[in-house]
Each structure stands twice: as C-alpha cells, then as structure tokens.
Write a protein that holds these residues in place. Structure first.
Motif, short mmCIF file in Angstrom:
data_model
loop_
_atom_site.label_atom_id
_atom_site.label_comp_id
_atom_site.label_asym_id
_atom_site.label_seq_id
_atom_site.Cartn_x
_atom_site.Cartn_y
_atom_site.Cartn_z
N ARG A 165 0.83 -1.21 0.00
CA ARG A 165 0.00 0.00 0.00
C ARG A 165 0.86 1.26 0.00
O ARG A 165 0.57 2.22 -0.69
CB ARG A 165 -0.91 0.01 1.23
N LEU A 166 1.94 1.20 0.78
CA LEU A 166 2.84 2.36 0.84
C LEU A 166 3.53 2.58 -0.52
O LEU A 166 3.68 3.71 -0.97
CB LEU A 166 3.88 2.15 1.94
N LEU A 167 3.92 1.45 -1.17
CA LEU A 167 4.55 1.55 -2.49
C LEU A 167 3.59 2.21 -3.48
O LEU A 167 3.99 2.95 -4.37
CB LEU A 167 4.92 0.16 -3.01
N GLN A 168 2.30 1.94 -3.28
CA GLN A 168 1.29 2.44 -4.21
C GLN A 168 0.99 3.92 -3.99
O GLN A 168 0.88 4.68 -4.93
CB GLN A 168 0.01 1.62 -4.05
N SER A 169 0.86 4.32 -2.72
CA SER A 169 0.39 5.68 -2.49
C SER A 169 1.38 6.57 -1.74
O SER A 169 1.12 7.76 -1.58
CB SER A 169 -0.94 5.64 -1.74
N GLY A 170 2.50 6.02 -1.31
CA GLY A 170 3.47 6.83 -0.58
C GLY A 170 4.48 7.48 -1.51
O GLY A 170 4.51 7.20 -2.71
N SER A 171 5.30 8.37 -0.95
CA SER A 171 6.40 8.93 -1.72
C SER A 171 7.59 7.99 -1.57
O SER A 171 7.62 7.16 -0.66
CB SER A 171 6.76 10.32 -1.21
N PHE A 172 8.60 8.17 -2.43
CA PHE A 172 9.76 7.30 -2.31
C PHE A 172 10.48 7.52 -0.99
O PHE A 172 10.99 6.59 -0.39
CB PHE A 172 10.74 7.48 -3.48
N ALA A 173 10.47 8.78 -0.53
CA ALA A 173 11.12 9.09 0.75
C ALA A 173 10.49 8.27 1.88
O ALA A 173 11.19 7.70 2.72
CB ALA A 173 11.02 10.57 1.05
N GLU A 174 9.15 8.19 1.86
CA GLU A 174 8.46 7.40 2.89
C GLU A 174 8.81 5.92 2.77
O GLU A 174 9.09 5.24 3.76
CB GLU A 174 6.93 7.56 2.75
N VAL A 175 8.79 5.41 1.53
CA VAL A 175 9.07 4.00 1.30
C VAL A 175 10.49 3.64 1.76
O VAL A 175 10.71 2.61 2.38
CB VAL A 175 8.90 3.65 -0.19
N SER A 176 11.44 4.53 1.46
CA SER A 176 12.83 4.18 1.76
C SER A 176 13.12 4.20 3.25
O SER A 176 14.15 3.70 3.69
CB SER A 176 13.79 5.12 1.01
N ARG A 177 12.20 4.79 4.04
CA ARG A 177 12.41 4.79 5.49
C ARG A 177 12.00 3.47 6.13
O ARG A 177 12.39 3.16 7.24
CB ARG A 177 11.63 5.94 6.14
N VAL A 178 11.21 2.66 5.37
CA VAL A 178 10.75 1.38 5.92
C VAL A 178 11.89 0.38 5.95
O VAL A 178 12.60 0.20 4.97
CB VAL A 178 9.60 0.81 5.06
N ARG A 179 12.10 -0.23 7.09
CA ARG A 179 13.13 -1.27 7.20
C ARG A 179 12.46 -2.62 6.97
O ARG A 179 11.61 -3.02 7.76
CB ARG A 179 13.78 -1.23 8.58
#
Lengths: 203, 262
Positions: free
Chosen positions: B201-215
């Motif tokens: 869901r994050l990959l779909q609607s988040g920004s790359f900055a948000e996605v890259s913070r996920v461990r």
C-alpha cells in the motif's frame, strides 16, 4: 525485388541468395551477380569453393573457442605466444582487430556473445564455463577483459572480474579514452573522464 | 501529435540493436513523444561523435530528423550518464530491469511525461541507493499505476469488504487482495502477510522518501517481490527477462560491487 520475370532463373536465384547476406541490398546483389556473370570461370569457382570450405572445415578451437580449421587453433598451438596472458573478447572478429595491431602476443578466449539481460542472454549462454575450466591449474597470470566499451560489454567485464579475481589471477580491462584523430569537443563525458583518469606521463 | 521535421527532445536510451555496417537503432524514451525508435548512423565506429551520447541508460538530449520510416539522430549530448550505476553490477542489473519494464509497459508513441520522470528518478536512485531492490519495487508499483494496471489493495476484490488486520490473500488474476473467506478459492491466490500488504500500500500511495524509510527484513522483502513479480508477469503476459540476471547474481553471492582494475 525489381527483377523482371523475363530474367533467367539462375540469375534471379543468385541475386536472391546474395541479397540474404548482411549489408547487401537489392542493388548490390544485382551488381555482384552481373559481375560474377562476366568474371572468369575460375574466379566464380574459387568463390564457391571458399564458401563451401568454411562451412565444411571450420569448427571451434577446443581451447580458445575461436573459429578454426584445426584444433587447437593456430594461435593456441603457436609456441611463440605467451601462454600466461589471455585476452577475453566477445566475437572472433575482435581477434582479427587485435591481431592487426601486432602489439599483443598472448592467447585469446572468445565468449561468443555478451551479457544482455534485456535480450535474455546471461552468462550461461556464453563460453564462461570454458574460460574457468581453462584457468584451473594453468599458468595464466593475467586475464585482459577486452569486451566492447558499451553497457553490455561493461556488464560482462564486471561479471567476469567478480568471477575471476577470487582465483588469484590478475584481471585487467582495456583502457578507455579518446580515439586517434578525434575532437575533444565531441567526446562524451564518460570517455573524457576515463581519458583523464588514464592520463600518462609525457615521455 | 504532429512533430516538426527536425525536433529536439530529452530522452533516456532504453535499448539498442545493431543496424547494417556500423549503425544502431536506439529505442528512446522521451517525455513528450513517448517511446520511439530512431536510427543512429555510424555509432559503432570508435570516432563516432554520437555513440557515447547514446549509450543504453543515459539521459541525453537528441536532435531528431524525421525519416521515411524511422527518425534519424543527428546530434546527441549527454545530460546525465549515471556513472555509479555503470560501475556496480548490482545497480546495473536493476537498471537493466527498470529499462526493460518501462519498455514492455509502453506502447510506441503513448503519452509519457510521468513515466519519463519516474524512470529518470529511478535511475538516479539506483545510482546512490543503499537498497537497490526497494527502488525497483517502487518503480514496479508506480509504473503499474501509471499504466492503468494498479492492483486493488484497499479492499477485497471479490466481496468488496474492508480487510481485517490478519493475513489475507493476493491473486494476480483477480487483480488484487482477497479476504480470508474469498481468497482460498480464487485462482492463483497466495497468502499475503499483513506487513507485506502494508508495504505494498505504501509503495502504491506513498512517496519514495516514505518508502525508503521502511526497514524490511529479507523475508518480507522477498514476499513483496514475489507477489509483485507474479502480478507483473500476469499483466504483461510474459516474463521480464532481466529478472533472471538479478536472480543469478543473488544466487552466486555477487554482493560486493565488482571492481575491475584498469
């Protein structure tokens, strides 16, 4: 093809066969055909026999994978050549280019292609296993990666580099820089960067 | 769109194939004209002024002249060559995959500004990112959205009920997530963990900055990759060939950037 139906069938056949060759368009095919028609009998026979001979006699060298009419090939069998040096190339034609320089006296290894993931060509489709096999317990000290300086060639060189270095052999890559007779202003950034990195003391 | 006889455009070179004695046909991805093939004459000769500026995976500015069949490249100037990408097999293998994916999802001449920007951002990220696979996952999901193949992740595709915070199912054929009661019967469905759903869901609607913070741990990353790949293959109706090379590098433990002494 703009050949009238009134043209003799053997002539049409030769035109069509020549047209299949790479770089030969319909006009060149016609010109070659009419040249051969006028040429002496012996010349045409010599060409026909030369074509048959390469197809019948040429195989791959069991050592370097180059095209050859005897096994091992002339280069691999030559005692004058330095067996501690192997130059890895993409295609047999690259050997021709390197031999023209007369400045390399080692041996070769032909990969018969280049890693191209987008076309589904991986290391398993190249003569990589043969190269590793060849290096096992051999006196080879240096492997020169002479794949083309384009993206696929670089990918192949990086892959082989990673594979060969653990074997304790020195792995080098052909230098990249400016071709003789070139203009600096037209050089791309990558080539210029490499040319700067590889600069040499004036002697 | 009518194009002038000679026109200038930015482009990313997706692929090349040989043409005749020394030429190449380059497949360009442009922000305004979409994907197009163009003829580059003489670029395989060392002295070519164009060759280096038309290498695969470079961001370049080209001058094109309309030809009878294909357009002809008359000038080219590199904008960005993404040098770190070319010096590291891990990064490079992902970039090949990115180019192939964009190529496959783009019909010739389709409107393309956002896809161009996405590809450009992806190449820039691949050149520096610590986790190259996250960059690729983001590209996959965003590209699916831009091409109109966005998977349904908000609710069950079958019964349309909201999804509970439990393991659900994912089915490429159904087009998205299925709840535990609809999932097991759907064709080609596989279990989808709650964390994997959140990541998707994050990959779909988040920004790359948000996605890259996920461990993401390796198991979770693998699960997300598996579902997305199955979905992509289903939508494209064919394999993505470059994926085989990435898999091979992983199998052979090619984790260290390979350096070749020169």
């Amino acid at each position: 093809m703009d050949v009238t139906p009134s043209t003799a069938a053997p002539v049409v056949r030769l035109i069509e066969e020549l047209h299949k060759l790479p770089g030969v368009g319909p006009k060149s095919a016609q010109r070659l055909t009419y040249y051969l028609l006028r040429a002496p009998q012996e010349e045409a026979r010599a060409l026909a026999e030369a074509i048959l001979e390469v197809k019948e006699k040429i195989t791959f060298c069991s050592i370097c994978q180059n095209v050859t009419d005897r096994d091992p090939c002339l280069i691999c069998a030559n005692p004058e050549r330095d067996p501690s040096l192997i130059c890895v190339v993409e295609e047999p034609l690259d050997i021709l280019a390197l031999e023209r320089t007369r400045s390399y006296n080692g041996l070769y290894h032909v990969l018969h292609g280049v890693i191209s993931p987008m076309d589904g060509v991986g290391p398993e489709h190249l003569k990589v296993e043969e190269l590793l096999e060849r290096l096992k317990g051999s006196s080879v000290q240096e492997v020169i990666l002479a794949t083309n300086p384009n993206l696929e060639g670089e990918a192949t060189a990086m892959y082989l580099g990673g594979l060969l270095r653990p074997l304790g052999v020195r792995v080098t890559r052909l230098a990249r820089g400016l071709p003789s007779g070139a203009d600096l202003e037209y050089a791309d950034d990558l080539t210029l960067t490499r040319a700067l990195e590889g600069r040499q003391e004036m002697s | 769109m009518t194009t002038p006889r000679i026109y200038k455009t930015e482009a990313i070179v997706l692929r090349q194939r040989k043409l005749g004695e020394a030429g190449k046909i380059v497949t360009l991805y442009t922000p305004n004209y979409g994907k197009l093939d163009a003829v580059a004459k003489g670029v395989r000769r060392p002295k070519s002024r164009l060759g280096g500026h038309l290498e695969v995976l470079t961001h370049t500015t080209v001058m094109l002249a309309q030809g009878r069949n294909l357009d002809i490249v008359t000038q080219a100037q590199t904008v960005e060559s993404f040098a770190p990408l070319r010096a590291d097999l891990q990064r490079l293998s992902r970039a090949f995959y990115a180019a192939e994916l964009v190529d496959r999802f783009s019909p010739e001449g389709a409107e393309s500004y956002h896809v161009f920007q996405l590809l450009l951002a992806t190449l820039r990220r691949l050149a520096v990112a610590r986790n190259v696979d996250t960059v690729v996952r983001y590209l996959e999901m965003q590209l699916l959205g831009l091409s109109g193949f966005q998977p349904q992740l908000a609710r069950c595709v079958n019964c349309e009920r909201a999804l509970a915070a439990t393991p659900n199912y994912f089915s490429p054929t159904a087009g998205g997530v299925l709840c535990p009661s609809c999932g097991p019967e759907a064709a080609g469905s596989r279990t989808l963990s709650l964390n994997a759903l959140k990541v998707m869901r994050l990959l779909q609607s988040g920004s790359f900055a948000e996605v890259s913070r996920v461990r993401m741990g390796p198991a979770l990353a693998q699960e997300v990759e598996m579902h997305l790949r199955a979905y992509l293959i289903h939508m494209l109706e064919r394999d993505v060939r470059s994926a085989a090379f990435i898999d091979r590098l992983r199998r052979e433990g090619f984790w260290e950037p390979a350096e070749v002494s020169s």
